[in-house]
Design a protein around this motif. Structure first.
Motif, mmCIF file in Angstrom:
data_model
loop_
_atom_site.group_PDB
_atom_site.id
_atom_site.type_symbol
_atom_site.label_atom_id
_atom_site.label_comp_id
_atom_site.label_asym_id
_atom_site.label_seq_id
_atom_site.Cartn_x
_atom_site.Cartn_y
_atom_site.Cartn_z
ATOM 1 N N CYS A 6 -114.758 9.802 48.997
ATOM 2 C CA CYS A 6 -115.417 11.042 49.412
ATOM 3 C C CYS A 6 -115.203 12.097 48.330
ATOM 4 C CB CYS A 6 -114.855 11.519 50.741
ATOM 5 S SG CYS A 6 -115.628 13.050 51.332
ATOM 6 N N VAL A 7 -116.297 12.604 47.760
ATOM 7 C CA VAL A 7 -116.184 13.547 46.638
ATOM 8 C C VAL A 7 -116.564 14.972 47.013
ATOM 9 C CG1 VAL A 7 -116.535 11.772 44.901
ATOM 10 C CG2 VAL A 7 -118.511 12.984 45.830
ATOM 11 N N VAL A 67 -111.915 24.087 58.448
ATOM 12 C CA VAL A 67 -112.313 22.678 58.562
ATOM 13 C C VAL A 67 -112.159 21.957 57.228
ATOM 14 C CG1 VAL A 67 -114.269 21.131 58.983
ATOM 15 C CG2 VAL A 67 -113.869 23.077 60.499
ATOM 16 N N GLN A 68 -112.638 22.606 56.139
ATOM 17 C CA GLN A 68 -112.545 21.940 54.841
ATOM 18 C C GLN A 68 -111.095 21.698 54.435
ATOM 19 O OE1 GLN A 68 -111.769 23.126 51.527
ATOM 20 N NE2 GLN A 68 -111.368 25.299 51.869
ATOM 21 N N SER A 69 -110.189 22.594 54.810
ATOM 22 C CA SER A 69 -108.773 22.433 54.496
ATOM 23 C C SER A 69 -108.157 21.285 55.295
ATOM 24 C CB SER A 69 -108.030 23.744 54.781
ATOM 25 O OG SER A 69 -106.651 23.596 54.579
ATOM 26 N N ILE A 70 -108.517 21.197 56.579
ATOM 27 C CA ILE A 70 -107.984 20.127 57.437
ATOM 28 C C ILE A 70 -108.493 18.762 56.990
ATOM 29 C CG2 ILE A 70 -108.011 19.204 59.787
ATOM 30 C CD1 ILE A 70 -108.134 22.133 60.765
ATOM 31 N N LEU A 71 -109.801 18.681 56.660
ATOM 32 C CA LEU A 71 -110.373 17.398 56.254
ATOM 33 C C LEU A 71 -109.838 16.917 54.908
ATOM 34 C CD1 LEU A 71 -114.114 17.660 57.367
ATOM 35 C CD2 LEU A 71 -112.228 16.488 58.496
ATOM 36 N N LYS A 72 -109.370 17.854 54.079
ATOM 37 C CA LYS A 72 -108.802 17.451 52.786
ATOM 38 C C LYS A 72 -107.565 16.566 52.956
ATOM 39 C CE LYS A 72 -110.218 20.605 49.120
ATOM 40 N NZ LYS A 72 -110.412 19.533 48.141
ATOM 41 N N GLU A 73 -106.900 16.666 54.105
ATOM 42 C CA GLU A 73 -105.756 15.801 54.370
ATOM 43 C C GLU A 73 -106.190 14.340 54.466
ATOM 44 O OE1 GLU A 73 -103.942 17.266 57.892
ATOM 45 O OE2 GLU A 73 -103.595 19.291 57.083
ATOM 46 N N THR A 74 -107.424 14.120 54.965
ATOM 47 C CA THR A 74 -107.966 12.754 55.064
ATOM 48 C C THR A 74 -108.731 12.362 53.810
ATOM 49 O OG1 THR A 74 -108.189 13.040 57.463
ATOM 50 C CG2 THR A 74 -109.425 11.223 56.453
ATOM 51 N N PHE A 75 -109.447 13.331 53.222
ATOM 52 C CA PHE A 75 -110.277 13.082 52.036
ATOM 53 C C PHE A 75 -109.761 13.946 50.879
ATOM 54 C CE2 PHE A 75 -112.948 12.783 55.875
ATOM 55 C CZ PHE A 75 -113.311 11.442 55.823
ATOM 56 N N LYS A 84 -109.801 13.935 47.659
ATOM 57 C CA LYS A 84 -110.556 14.172 46.424
ATOM 58 C C LYS A 84 -111.854 14.947 46.650
ATOM 59 C CE LYS A 84 -108.715 10.115 44.021
ATOM 60 N NZ LYS A 84 -109.040 8.841 43.361
ATOM 61 N N ALA A 85 -112.116 15.328 47.884
ATOM 62 C CA ALA A 85 -113.372 16.018 48.191
ATOM 63 C C ALA A 85 -113.308 17.487 47.776
ATOM 64 C CB ALA A 85 -113.684 15.908 49.680
ATOM 65 N N VAL A 86 -114.421 17.975 47.233
ATOM 66 C CA VAL A 86 -114.554 19.376 46.836
ATOM 67 C C VAL A 86 -115.436 20.085 47.860
ATOM 68 C CG1 VAL A 86 -115.419 20.947 45.064
ATOM 69 C CG2 VAL A 86 -114.299 18.811 44.395
ATOM 70 N N TYR A 87 -114.957 21.205 48.393
ATOM 71 C CA TYR A 87 -115.766 21.968 49.354
ATOM 72 C C TYR A 87 -116.831 22.766 48.611
ATOM 73 C CZ TYR A 87 -117.140 25.950 52.192
ATOM 74 O OH TYR A 87 -117.876 26.913 52.829
ATOM 75 N N VAL A 88 -118.069 22.656 49.076
ATOM 76 C CA VAL A 88 -119.192 23.394 48.491
ATOM 77 C C VAL A 88 -119.835 24.238 49.580
ATOM 78 C CG1 VAL A 88 -121.434 23.227 47.367
ATOM 79 C CG2 VAL A 88 -119.634 21.592 46.784
ATOM 80 N N SER A 112 -112.206 17.439 33.382
ATOM 81 C CA SER A 112 -111.698 18.065 34.608
ATOM 82 C C SER A 112 -112.172 17.347 35.870
ATOM 83 C CB SER A 112 -112.110 19.536 34.636
ATOM 84 O OG SER A 112 -111.665 20.148 35.825
ATOM 85 N N PRO A 113 -113.489 17.100 36.067
ATOM 86 C CA PRO A 113 -113.898 16.365 37.275
ATOM 87 C C PRO A 113 -113.421 14.920 37.285
ATOM 88 C CG PRO A 113 -115.788 16.793 35.851
ATOM 89 C CD PRO A 113 -114.665 17.601 35.316
ATOM 90 N N CYS A 114 -113.305 14.300 36.111
ATOM 91 C CA CYS A 114 -112.779 12.922 36.072
ATOM 92 C C CYS A 114 -111.353 12.891 36.584
ATOM 93 C CB CYS A 114 -112.839 12.381 34.645
ATOM 94 S SG CYS A 114 -114.477 11.834 34.135
ATOM 95 N N SER A 115 -110.573 13.894 36.187
ATOM 96 C CA SER A 115 -109.198 13.988 36.661
ATOM 97 C C SER A 115 -109.166 14.233 38.155
ATOM 98 C CB SER A 115 -108.479 15.120 35.917
ATOM 99 O OG SER A 115 -107.196 15.330 36.456
ATOM 100 N N LEU A 116 -110.072 15.088 38.651
ATOM 101 C CA LEU A 116 -110.126 15.411 40.077
ATOM 102 C C LEU A 116 -110.410 14.176 40.911
ATOM 103 C CD1 LEU A 116 -110.306 17.574 42.379
ATOM 104 C CD2 LEU A 116 -112.747 17.695 41.863
ATOM 105 N N TYR A 117 -111.357 13.336 40.463
ATOM 106 C CA TYR A 117 -111.765 12.167 41.241
ATOM 107 C C TYR A 117 -111.027 10.888 40.847
ATOM 108 C CZ TYR A 117 -115.648 15.097 42.778
ATOM 109 O OH TYR A 117 -116.404 16.098 43.314
#
Length: 439
Positions: free
Chosen positions: A98-99, A116-124, A126-130, A374-379
């Protein structure tokens, strides 16, 4: 005909669709990166629902699929997050693929602490909130109906009747339509208010008040100004809502809008004088002579603000008395709008847009490997120097490189098995430039 049977049929259809979506996402030989889109809303019976969609790439094309609409009585961040996870569970998706999340900007969805985006980051992780770009732009910038329609028919029998639009805080286009229609039907509005100002009671008071406000140079000037600004921003709004737009074009649209407003602000093309002339033409047409409503005595600023530049104050504002005051109002509107744009469209935190530009052959930064780090490192994606150099030369050598304006066309041109494989990740996936394009 039983509603129980109908519900069972709907559940069976939903289950079948989810199975097809799951198959599409898992049938490809390489891992499928995906993003989650969600929003809360009310149905026709006023029940609170959460809608969830998934966005992924299949056979070189972007696919968006609705996964479910579930009712929820708990609209807290925790409650909405739990509903989203429940809808996603049947797909059995790999959380590491999930990106991104795409939600609205409400604090319950976007909050960095407990949203919500903060809570879901615990499961995903590497995901970036947009926060939807179109929605953000929209944030920068809402009677007597029967008689109003009747007067339109009397005064303009040659054109169809129009309705004033309700202004919506999350849709800038509604404001644009509202301002344009008020300008277009100004004579009808003034006539309607004039009729009701001759009645009695609260109707007369309301009509008198509105009529006084509308018959001023200040209000006509504001209508003309915002009509001009909204017309410029409409191009960006429609562009950001286009399903075919790529991230580099998003940058261009916003930067173009910023440049347009900056040109208005420095008045290099005489835009203020053009707005002023149109304002005065409308005043002559509708026989308006008043500059502004009569204001109470001008309030003095507190001593603590004596060394400060104050652009606006709470409560009553200063009356517009001359064209110099209108120019100050023009500058203040533009300064506020540019400040909002700069605030809501901040630098590319994760470098994703800059990385996209580095991968597109028509970009001036095409082939700049530093921009994709930078995005390669993130994902968690590793692309070696030799592979990226090969990718750059491969794209340059293609005769139809000009026909690759976005990452989807590039993805079609770069088969996953062309590029050398790197060491597998902990999940067993092999990462290449093809993976970077998918993300």
């Amino acid at each position: 005909m039983s509603h129980h049977i109908q519900d069972e049929l709907l559940e069976a259809a939903a289950s079948l669709l989810l199975r097809k979506i799951k198959t599409k996402m898992q049938e490809q030989p390489r891992p499928t990166y995906f993003a989650i889109l969600a929003d809360e809303f009310k149905d026709v019976s006023k029940r609170e629902l959460v809608a969830v969609c998934v966005r992924f790439i299949h056979s070189g094309a972007i696919k968006e699929r609705a996964l479910g609409f579930v009712k929820t009585a708990d609209l807290s961040a925790q409650g909405i997050s739990q509903r989203i996870l429940e809808i996603l569970e049947p797909l059995g998706l790999d959380p590491s693929l999930c990106v991104g999340f795409c939600f609205d900007g409400a604090s319950v969805m976007s909050g960095h602490r407990g949203g919500v985006q903060s809570i879901l980051k615990e499961t995903f992780p590497k995901a970036v909130y947009v926060h939807c770009n179109s929605h953000r732009l929209n944030l920068v910038l809402c009677a007597r109906h029967a008689r109003f329609v009747e007067l339109q028919k009397e005064m303009h029998p040659e054109r169809p009747c129009k309705e004033l639009e309700r202004s919506c805080d999350t849709r800038w286009s509604s404001k644009s339509g509202s301002v344009y229609k008020v300008l277009e039907m100004l004579d009808v509005l003034l006539e309607t208010l004039a009729e009701y100002s001759e009645t009695s009671g609260q109707t007369k008071l309301d009509a008198d008040n509105l009529l006084q406000q509308m018959q001023t140079k200040k209000l006509i000037f504001m209508l003309v100004v915002f009509c001009k600004l909204f017309q410029c921003s409409d191009f960006a709004t429609k562009g950001l809502q286009s399903p075919a737009i790529c991230v580099t074009d998003c940058i261009s649209l916003i930067e173009t809008l910023k440049d347009t407003l900056a040109t208005f602000r420095d008045d290099s093309n005489g835009d203020f004088d053009k707005v002023l002339r149109l304002t005065e033409e409308l005043m002559d047409k509708y026989e308006i002579a008043c500059w502004d409503l009569i204001m109470s005595r001008e309030r003095k600023l507190p001593a603590k603000f004596s060394q400060s530049i104050v652009t606006t104050t709470l409560g009553k504002t200063s009356a517009i008395k001359n064209n110099g005051d209108l120019r100050a109002l023009w500058n203040c509107i533009l300064d506020n709008e540019m400040a909002e744009l700069n605030s809501r469209f901040k630098d590319d935190t994760y470098g994703i847009m800059r990385a996209s530009a580095a991968l597109i052959p028509g970009s001036t930064t095409f082939g700049t490997q530093e921009l994709i780090k930078s995005p390669c490192s993130l994902y968690g994606i590793t692309v070696c120097d030799a592979e990226f150099a090969f990718f750059t030369q491969f794209i340059k050598g293609k005769a139809d490189k000009d026909k690759m304006p976005s990452l989807i066309e590039l993805l079609d041109a770069c088969a996953a098995d062309i590029f050398p494989r790197n060491e597998p990740s902990v999940k067993g996936h092999h990462h290449t430039t093809h993976d970077v394009l998918q993300c």
